[in-house]
Each structure stands twice: as structure tokens, then as C-alpha cells.
Design an enzyme around this catalytic site. Structure first.
Site, PDB file in Angstrom:
ATOM      1  N   GLY A  37      67.590   1.278  29.488  1.00 15.03           N
ATOM      2  CA  GLY A  37      67.031   0.903  30.383  1.00 15.03           C
ATOM      3  C   GLY A  37      67.681  -0.244  31.279  1.00 15.03           C
ATOM      4  NE  ARG A 109      63.264   4.651  34.903  1.00 10.54           N
ATOM      5  CZ  ARG A 109      63.725   4.474  35.272  1.00 10.54           C
ATOM      6  NH1 ARG A 109      65.423   4.921  35.547  1.00 10.54           N
ATOM      7  NH2 ARG A 109      64.255   2.984  34.292  1.00 10.54           N
ATOM      8  CE  LYS A 227      78.104  -5.170  39.257  1.00  6.40           C
ATOM      9  NZ  LYS A 227      76.325  -5.012  37.647  1.00  6.40           N
ATOM     10  N   GLY A 256      76.479   1.605  31.016  1.00  6.25           N
ATOM     11  CA  GLY A 256      76.181   0.356  30.031  1.00  6.25           C
ATOM     12  C   GLY A 256      76.935  -0.145  30.369  1.00  6.25           C
ATOM     13  N   GLY A 258      77.828  -1.988  33.746  1.00  3.96           N
ATOM     14  CA  GLY A 258      77.579  -2.749  34.454  1.00  3.96           C
ATOM     15  C   GLY A 258      76.243  -4.106  33.327  1.00  3.96           C
ATOM     16  CG  ASP A 259      72.923  -2.278  32.806  1.00 11.84           C
ATOM     17  OD1 ASP A 259      73.035  -2.622  33.334  1.00 11.84           O
ATOM     18  OD2 ASP A 259      72.475  -1.653  31.734  1.00 11.84           O
TER      19      ASP A 259
HETATM   20  O1  LIG Z   1      67.540   2.034  33.640  1.00  8.21           O
HETATM   21  C1  LIG Z   1      67.839   2.383  34.002  1.00  8.21           C
HETATM   22  O2  LIG Z   1      67.408   3.060  35.675  1.00  8.21           O
HETATM   23  C2  LIG Z   1      68.783   3.474  33.743  1.00  8.21           C
HETATM   24  O3  LIG Z   1      70.530   4.018  34.428  1.00  8.21           O
HETATM   25  C3  LIG Z   1      69.467   3.104  32.360  1.00  8.21           C
HETATM   26  C4  LIG Z   1      70.885   2.292  32.301  1.00  8.21           C
HETATM   27  O4  LIG Z   1      72.051   3.713  31.316  1.00  8.21           O
HETATM   28  C5  LIG Z   1      71.831   1.463  32.390  1.00  8.21           C
HETATM   29  O5  LIG Z   1      70.844   0.692  33.129  1.00  8.21           O
HETATM   30  C6  LIG Z   1      73.146   1.539  32.213  1.00  8.21           C
HETATM   31  O6  LIG Z   1      73.719   1.251  33.723  1.00  8.21           O
HETATM   32  P1  LIG Z   1      75.216   0.953  33.621  1.00  8.21           P
HETATM   33  O7  LIG Z   1      75.686  -0.400  33.069  1.00  8.21           O
HETATM   34  O8  LIG Z   1      74.980   0.450  35.059  1.00  8.21           O
HETATM   35  O9  LIG Z   1      76.350   2.408  33.844  1.00  8.21           O
END
Ligand SMILES: O=C(O)C(=O)C[C@H](O)[C@H](O)COP(=O)(O)O
Length: 321
Positions: A37, A109, A227, A256, A258-259
Site C-alpha cells: 500500500g 480492492r 522522478k 516499491g 517510488g515509496d
Molecule cells: O497502494 C497501491 O495501490 C499499490 O500499488 C501498492 C504498490 O505496491 C506500491 O505503492 C509500490 O509502488 P511504487 O513505489 O511506485 O513502485
């Protein structure tokens, strides 16, 4: 005396079932259980780096929800104001994991507990004392009530004197381009600090990323971090711009990044560090996360970040013994 959080994040945390490395989702037999998330990932990243991070959101009254809360708690994320929805299940994210192939992300979801988040689930005391409130474009895309909850959070942040940081986190499976532009585009203009992909800024504003950043800086934002597709980043402020190349690492699982970048960047800003140092720490935390599976396995401690940065920047011996 118990003290409040440095940072509050709010969104949907899901149970992540991650397929064995390199195997397409529909063929995978073995799955690893984790938590994902965008906003809870950022909270976990900040907690590992030593900050007091609180996550707000809802899970179902089910084993997945209990696992999510247990894992966040075990990571040191404050879930005291997270809620349980007796009527709806915890969201589920199923995905595979490849270093260099497209990754198949399946969300389960729709109608979930997290998507039923509403303004009444965000009490004022959950934000009191926070220095920063971090939101993403995902939450308002989940449902009208979750969008209203995001608005309430922004109001509470302002009342508490906290900065608002925003990462659009565009997920095309959650809605069309026009809906994203309307929903997340509005939040871009509410943020003090924007962390966004180049393509996301283009999608949300129908302008080039640099033009969009200039407009946001003319409005409320004091900083826009762009980014880029090549994994470099540019920070734009009234005082100028700074660029950060990515640290070259072998990628195991790019999800993950980006987070992790957001957690690394926000940690540095909370510690009052310079823009250039914040970008370097962000790139470092992202580089550490992509070297392992799941969204969060590779998130470093503050010590781990310092050692990795020294190795990246000065060629220091990465083996600590
Ligand atoms: O919460 C959501 O809707 C998701 O998609 C969870 C994703 O696994 C992360 O947010 C990873 O995202 P990035 O860090 O951009 O690669």
C-alpha cells in the site's frame, strides 16, 4: 510521556501475495505474504529510518486485516488510529516479481474496507502535533468517501500547521486518465511538497513536467521533485534546481522504488537536511529497496542508509565488519 507522530500517512494497506521470483502470476505456485500500500509503505520506510510514523486507514475484520496491522505495528508504525470495518474485507494485492519484465499487478480492492474510508474515520487528534502529512492520489481514487477523507486530512493538516506532501502514484487500473487528472490533479495544487513521476505530471496537468512544476511553484508548493523515466530525479524550488542520478544497482524487484524514494526524501527533510542531500538519501533508499523482493524488505535503518550512501558516494567498503 508519549509524543505524537512526526508524519501521518493515510491510505489503503493490503495483504500482498507475491509470486515466487521470475514466475508469471498465472503460473506461480508459491506465494510470499507481505503488506503493500503506497502510504503504508512510506510509513514503514520512515519508521525504519527512525521517525515516528502513523498510518491511518481501514482493514477488514479478517485474518488479512489482522496480519496487515500486526506487520505495521511490528515495524514500529503507529496504527492506534487505524480502524476495522466489520462489513468489508481487507484489500488484496497479487503480483509477480521480475527484474526486467513487466510486472502483473492484480488488485482485489473494490468495495474493500480500505476503500470505504470516510471523513468520520479521521479524528482530529490523529493529526495533532504532526509535522508532515503524506497523501497519495490512490486514496481519493478508491471511492467518493475516501476522497472526502483525503480532503478532511488536508484540512486537519493545515489546522495542525503540518506540511502536506503528495505523490500522485497513478495506477491506471483504478481509473481513466480524465478521472486521474480531475481527482489527483486537484490535490497537486493542495500540496506544499510534490513528489511525482514525469509522466504523472504530464498526465495530470496536460503540460510538460517542467511547465507543471513551474505552475505548482507559482501556487502553493515550495518544492516539486520530478522522478524521471531514467530513474534520475530533479528537485525544483523557488531557489533553483538540483539533479540526482540513480545509484546503479542490480534490480531484483522494481516495485516499491517510488515509496522508498518518498520515505528517503521525507526523512531528510524532517531532519532539516539540504535539498541535494535529501535527493541523495531518496535515491539511496530507493536503490536499496529494488535489490530485494516485496515493496518493503530492502527498506534500510538510518545506519544502513548511511553505510550505503558512503559506499555509493565515496566507494567506502560496503562490508561492515
Ligand atoms: O497502494 C497501491 O495501490 C499499490 O500499488 C501498492 C504498490 O505496491 C506500491 O505503492 C509500490 O509502488 P511504487 O513505489 O511506485 O513502485
Amino acid at each position: 510521556m508519549a509524543s505524537g507522530p512526526d508524519v501521518v500517512t493515510c491510505g489503503e494497506a493490503m495483504l500482498l501475495l507475491l509470486a515466487e521470483p521470475g514466475v508469471p502470476l498465472e503460473r506461480a505456485v508459491h506465494f510470499r505474504r507481505s503488506v503493500a500500500g503506497a502510504e503504508s509503505n512510506v510509513a514503514m520506510g520512515l519508521a525504519r529510518l527512525g521517525h515516528r510514523a502513523r498510518w491511518l486507514g481501514r482493514v477488514g475484520a479478517d485474518p488479512a486485516g489482522r496480519a496487515v496491522l500486526r506487520e505495521l505495528r511490528a515495524e514500529g508504525v503507529d496504527v492506534a488510529h487505524a480502524g476495522v470495518d466489520e462489513q468489508a474485507p481487507t484489500g488484496l494485492l497479487l503480483r509477480d516479481s521480475h527484474p526486467h519484465r513487466a510486472i502483473d499487478v492484480q488488485y482485489y480492492r473494490s468495495g474493500s474496507a480500505g476503500s470505504r474510508l470516510a471523513p468520520e474515520h479521521i479524528p482530529a487528534e490523529a493529526v495533532a502535533g504532526a509535522r508532515l502529512v503524506h497523501i497519495s492520489g490512490i486514496t481519493p481514487m478508491l471511492s467518493p468517501t475516501a476522497a472526502a477523507a483525503t480532503d478532511r486530512l488536508i484540512e486537519l493538516a493545515r489546522a495542525a500547521g503540518a506540511e502536506v506532501s503528495f505523490d500522485p502514484n497513478v495506477r491506471r487500473k483504478l481509473g481513466g486518465a480524465a478521472q486521474w487528472a480531475q481527482t489527483a490533479g486537484r490535490l497537486l495544487r493542495e500540496a506544499d511538497l510534490v513528489l511525482a513521476g514525469e509522466d504523472e505530471l504530464e498526465l495530470l496537468t496536460a503540460r510538460s513536467a517542467d511547465e507543471a512544476a513551474a505552475e505548482l511553484l507559482d501556487g502553493r508548493a515550495h518544492t516539486v521533485v520530478i522522478k524521471r523515466a531514467d530513474r534520475s530525479a530533479t528537485a525544483l524550488t523557488a531557489g533553483g534546481r538540483g539533479d540526482q542520478p540513480p545509484y546503479p544497482v542490480p534490480v531484483t524487484d522494481p516495485v516499491g522504488a517510488g515509496d522508498a524514494f518518498a520515505a528517503g526524501y521525507l526523512s531528510a527533510r524532517l531532519r532539516g537536511l539540504s535539498e541535494s542531500r535529501a535527493l541523495a538519501e531518496a535515491a539511496c533508499v530507493a536503490a536499496l529497496v529494488v535489490q530485494s523482493a516485496t515493496d518493503t524488505d530492502g527498506l534500510p535503518s538510518a545506519d544502513g542508509r548511511e553505510r550505503a550512501l558512503a559506499a555509493f558516494e565515496d566507494g567506502a567498503d560496503p562490508v561492515h565488519r
